[in-house]
Design an enzyme around this catalytic site. Structure first.
Site, short mmCIF file in Angstrom:
data_model
loop_
_atom_site.label_atom_id
_atom_site.label_comp_id
_atom_site.label_asym_id
_atom_site.label_seq_id
_atom_site.Cartn_x
_atom_site.Cartn_y
_atom_site.Cartn_z
N LYS A 113 113.50 -19.79 16.09
CA LYS A 113 114.73 -20.06 16.86
C LYS A 113 115.23 -21.46 16.60
O LYS A 113 116.44 -21.69 16.57
CB LYS A 113 114.46 -19.87 18.37
CG LYS A 113 114.08 -18.45 18.73
CD LYS A 113 115.20 -17.77 19.50
CE LYS A 113 115.12 -16.26 19.55
NZ LYS A 113 113.86 -15.65 19.89
N LYS A 196 110.29 -6.53 11.52
CA LYS A 196 110.01 -5.53 12.55
C LYS A 196 111.30 -4.95 13.14
O LYS A 196 112.34 -5.61 13.12
CB LYS A 196 109.14 -6.15 13.65
CG LYS A 196 109.83 -7.30 14.32
CD LYS A 196 109.09 -7.83 15.53
CE LYS A 196 109.92 -8.95 16.14
NZ LYS A 196 109.49 -9.48 17.38
N LYS A 199 115.55 -5.68 18.83
CA LYS A 199 116.74 -5.39 19.64
C LYS A 199 117.97 -6.19 19.22
O LYS A 199 119.05 -5.96 19.71
CB LYS A 199 116.47 -5.75 21.11
CG LYS A 199 115.38 -4.95 21.77
CD LYS A 199 115.19 -5.46 23.20
CE LYS A 199 113.84 -5.08 23.75
NZ LYS A 199 113.48 -5.80 24.96
#
Ligand code: TYM
Length: 335
Positions: A113, A196, A199
């Site tokens: 991030k 992976k 969302k």
């Protein structure tokens, strides 16, 4: 004494097959065992990355509906929203005194991030693993069913618990372990084979959500990456193809999986047939869950009751742990 189980999911949207096969499927199995189970919706955690009130409300509801549709039973497990158990925030404060800035900065999720956000990254993201440790340790949980991506966070929880125990010369906090029934922690790949299933928006078409309609599932699988047909017998599968095969292993009959696996190894696989079969098996596997999602989504009264009852049970347990910790720390003045 019964072992305690705790796990949760961030309220950042609907659940996908990664959430299901990596975690929720174990939640449901564990509630059938002789275990004390707590499952929650991590709404505070979602505030580290999003500040849209309407979206937050929608996501919290979606996760609760998904939990129930997957088979979580409020009679067997305590199901609650994180912000309803304020004891967690007090423990978060204490645990922050046992978390080192250096190790928090090295966390994989924080590094990822901070690459995009730079210096404006918020402190909540830095201390994300501490809040997660508080979620777990507030119930003094032993087992934490999670997918592979959470392994590092669990290791940090053990570090904070051990430091606390060491400093106060106690064994009050247990060392929680990441848990999966199949031993190895699971990682469901994104449909493009890169990383992976997740969302996040840019990956929306690469994830299959539990409430996706059959047509949507078929379209997504049809578009999933496969590449060229194999040319050498028994050649290694590309990550994308491997990802689709591991999904097939989870949703299809064993003979279906072996048939396509043999076809692959013999270089005679027809990806169209393979994907068609996989899509139909996913559609079938999730049909009952899709139906239940519709049912629970329309029953706000029931959702409120589940979350209130769950929070009450969670608070009782949390208060007992916090009382013990306050005593150990020495927060019991003028008595
Ligand atoms: P979250 O919301 O990202 O994911 C919820 C659960 O789903 C698993 N998962 C996957 N498993 C396999 N393959 C995938 N592609 C995949 N994607 C997600 C995750 O491993 C997780 O088990 N930090 C947590 C939420 C949390 C938590 C906790 C979990 C907060 N406090 C305390 C356990 C205990 C998270 O972001 O999960």
């Amino acid at each position: 004494m019964k072992k305690t189980v705790l796990s949760g999911m961030r309220a950042t949207g609907k659940l996908h097959l990664g959430n299901y096969f990596g975690a929720a499927i174990n939640y449901v199995k564990m509630q059938e065992e002789d275990l004390n189970c707590f499952y929650f919706i991590a709404d505070w955690h979602s505030l580290t990355t999003q500040h849209d009130s309407a979206l937050l409300r929608k996501s919290v509801k979606e996760v609760l509906v998904n939990y129930l549709a997957c088979g979580l039973d409020p009679e067997k497990s305590s199901i609650y929203v994180q912000s309803d158990v304020k004891e967690i925030s007090e423990l978060y404060l204490y645990l922050n005194m046992f978390a080192h800035k250096g190790e928090l900065e090295k966390t994989a999720s924080f590094k990822e991030k901070s690459r995009t956000k730079g210096q404006t990254i918020n402190a909540g993201l830095l201390t994300y693993p501490v809040l997660m440790a508080a979620d777990i340790l507030i119930h003094r949980a032993n087992l934490v069913p999670v997918g592979k991506d959470q392994e590092q966070h669990l290791e940090m929880t053990r570090t904070f618990a051990n430091r606390f125990n060491h400093v106060y010369k106690t064994d009050f906090l247990p060392e929680p372990q990441a848990y999966n029934f199949g031993n190895e922690l699971v990682k469901i790949m994104s449909l493009d084979g890169v990383g992976k299933m997740s969302k996040s928006d840019e990956n929306e078409r690469n994830a299959i959500f539990l409430d996706d309609e059959p047509e949507d599932i078929r379209k997504k699988i049809k578009k999933a990456k496969t590449g060229n047909t194999p040319e050498t017998p028994n050649e290694e599968k590309s990550p994308a193809v491997e990802g689709l095969f591991s999904l097939m292993k989870l949703v299809s009959k064993e003979e279906t999986y072996s048939f396509f696996n043999q076809e692959f190894n013999a270089c005679s696989i027809r990806y169209g047939d393979f994907k068609g079969q996989l899509a139909e098996d996913i559609v079938k596997y999730f049909e009952p869950i899709r139906e239940k999602i519709k049912q629970y989504s329309a029953d706000d009264k029931y959702l409120l009751k589940v979350s209130q009852d769950g929070a009450e049970k969670a608070r009782i347990n949390a208060q007992a742990s916090l009382k013990g910790m306050r005593e150990i720390i020495g927060i019991n003045y003028f008595k």
